[in-house]
Design an enzyme around this catalytic site. Structure first.
Site, PDB file in Angstrom:
ATOM      1  N   GLU A  44       0.782  -1.384   0.025  1.00  0.00           N
ATOM      2  CA  GLU A  44      -0.080   0.010   0.054  1.00  0.00           C
ATOM      3  C   GLU A  44       0.832   1.315   0.091  1.00  0.00           C
ATOM      4  O   GLU A  44       0.441   2.075  -0.521  1.00  0.00           O
ATOM      5  CB  GLU A  44      -0.999  -0.044   1.174  1.00  0.00           C
ATOM      6  CG  GLU A  44      -2.187  -0.816   1.019  1.00  0.00           C
ATOM      7  CD  GLU A  44      -3.096   0.285   0.251  1.00  0.00           C
ATOM      8  OE1 GLU A  44      -2.846   0.386  -0.940  1.00  0.00           O
ATOM      9  OE2 GLU A  44      -4.275   0.194   0.783  1.00  0.00           O
ATOM     10  N   THR A  89      -4.583   9.077  -3.559  1.00  0.00           N
ATOM     11  CA  THR A  89      -4.530   9.200  -2.362  1.00  0.00           C
ATOM     12  C   THR A  89      -3.358  10.158  -1.730  1.00  0.00           C
ATOM     13  O   THR A  89      -3.813  10.614  -0.734  1.00  0.00           O
ATOM     14  CB  THR A  89      -4.223   7.573  -1.973  1.00  0.00           C
ATOM     15  OG1 THR A  89      -5.296   6.609  -2.453  1.00  0.00           O
ATOM     16  CG2 THR A  89      -4.404   7.513  -0.330  1.00  0.00           C
TER      17      THR A  89
END
Lengths: 310, 310
Positions: A130, A183
């Site tokens: 991630e 993000t």
């Protein structure tokens, strides 16, 4: 040793309004499909299968291979894998696309290696993947994607993941405006400081939300979803967000907020019929905007990443 | 109309570590005793009965009469009451002494007036009384004092109080160093801003604590009690706090933190025997300090303020 495995890894909604960086839940759909095979080259090789949603084939830039490498490093073994990713969750849509890649890959490799790790332990490796997508290790998508249901990340150091029972009638509408919000960029706009008075309101809602979920008190879930800190800063990145949220609430949604770092917006409802009604009203409202979008209803996925039936 | 009533109102622990301004629970002891009688003078008169813990007899400066006046104003009636307060909870000790006065008085008057309000509605009036003691309306002591058990104040505007079931084996050790910390002063030292990263850690713990309480997971309760925001600022007001906390944890406490704004310190345990063991070790440790103190064990009071049996 098994040579090949196919898995599916669900999309997920993180943050859940007030629960920034600590809460998330898995969706029944969409799900990424992946097939992982041993190779004898000691190399990780990625193949991107869906030309609509291509993923990086450079193994140092793909969350799946980075996650696998973290696991191999921990086990101190060398083993090559070919990873075919049929990406179904649009990258950058805010419903855990990168988390699904990481979670699916790490789950598949753990199966092929005859489960050196328990399911919960896989989260740490998926988190390493991630970092490529968001610039920091976070678990609020990978935890629900791997475990299913609703998950609380109580603490990151040490990592402490707690499953929260999802009420049986909880449904979710996802509206995905087809714009891109990275993000990492959505994180950069957040102020580093918050007012103590706002933080108190926020953790009051976090406590209310957990109580509502565990006691199946849908009204309490609804009035606890408000986010005093993140939503006011990020909602401006999503066109017509305020109007969309008002529409969802007027149509009977328990609450409505940004999924992850957006641009997807989620609305929670009590029951499937209510979800469809909310979806219809949200769709009608958003058709007034000049923006392409997807919209769908999903229940909470209780299983998480799994071996594909086919 | 009944002329007179005697009530008892329990002490309480607010904040509960991570739950600053939102969580509190009632103690089985100590409890304030109060007798309230109608008078025909249209005046509120206070009589302080315990010379060890005297309370202000000026009705504009006593939390009990201020709370009663708020209720009378709401009802738009004129009625005098004599309020005799046998204060058993030392003012300024950090276990809800002023809240007990306000809660007891408002409960007694509501009974004498034949219950124009439900128990939960009494909280708003008791909060008005609390402003005299702390400089702001807060409910994290009055709510548990009135309702018993553990209470969550999810929101202040509008007020939203949610009872949280207390696990059956939860016990509490209270150590009260006999120094004075004023609630208003303990509030003034708090920074107005907090780091978002600390706030996230805090609401992760809030979510963990609620989950632990509702699922009766004592280990989870324990590891969720940490407070990243308030305790680091206020603990310096309490002599030898760090040592005391370490002692409690080493002796098996689930967690240990500041009760309200201090100076009392509370430690939670699973079971009565564990509480006594923790109490013994905390007492032994604090005897090394040159400070007078009280220490005792209490269970969670599930009843709250009530009519006295005598």
């Amino acid at each position: 040793m098994q040579k090949s495995i196919s898995v599916s890894a669900p999309a997920s909604v993180s943050n859940l309004g007030c629960g920034f960086d600590i809460l998330g839940f898995a969706l029944e759909k969409p799900q990424d499909k992946m097939t992982v095979r041993n190779n004898n080259l000691n190399k990780l090789r990625i193949k991107s299968q869906n030309t609509n949603y291509p993923v990086p084939e450079d193994p140092t830039k793909n969350v799946a291979s980075v996650a696998i490498q973290a696991m191999l490093n921990k086990l101190n073994i060398q083993q090559g894998f070919d990873i075919e990713i049929d990406k179904q969750i649009k990258p950058g849509s805010g419903i855990g696309s990168s988390a699904a890649s990481a979670a699916g890959a790490i789950f598949a490799v753990n199966e092929l290696l005859q489960r050196p790790f328990k399911k919960k332990q896989l989260i740490q490796f998926a988190m390493v993947g991630e970092t490529i997508a968001s610039g920091c290790e976070h678990a609020d998508n990978v935890a629900p994607c791997i475990l299913g249901g609703i998950t609380l990340i109580r603490s990151y150091k040490p990592i402490d993941i707690i499953p929260i029972d999802a009420p049986g009638k909880l449904f979710c509408v996802i509206l995905h405006p087809k714009i891109e919000i990275k993000t990492s960029e959505a994180r950069e706009i957040l102020k580093k400081d918050v007012l103590l008075t706002d933080a108190v309101k926020q953790w009051g809602n976090v406590a209310g939300l957990i109580t509502g979920l565990l006691k199946e008190d849908y009204e309490l879930i609804g009035r606890s979803l408000d986010d005093y800190i993140i939503e006011p800063q990020r909602s401006k990145l999503i066109p017509a967000y305020d109007m969309l949220k008002a529409t969802a609430l007027n149509a009977g949604a328990l609450g409505c907020n940004i999924s992850g770092s957006g641009p997807s917006v989620f609305a929670l409802t009590k029951g499937y019929d209510a979800a469809n009604k909310v979806m219809d009203e949200m769709r009608k409202q958003y058709q007034n905007e000049n923006i392409d979008f997807d919209i769908f209803v999903s229940s909470v996925n209780q299983t998480g990443v799994k071996i594909s039936e086919s």
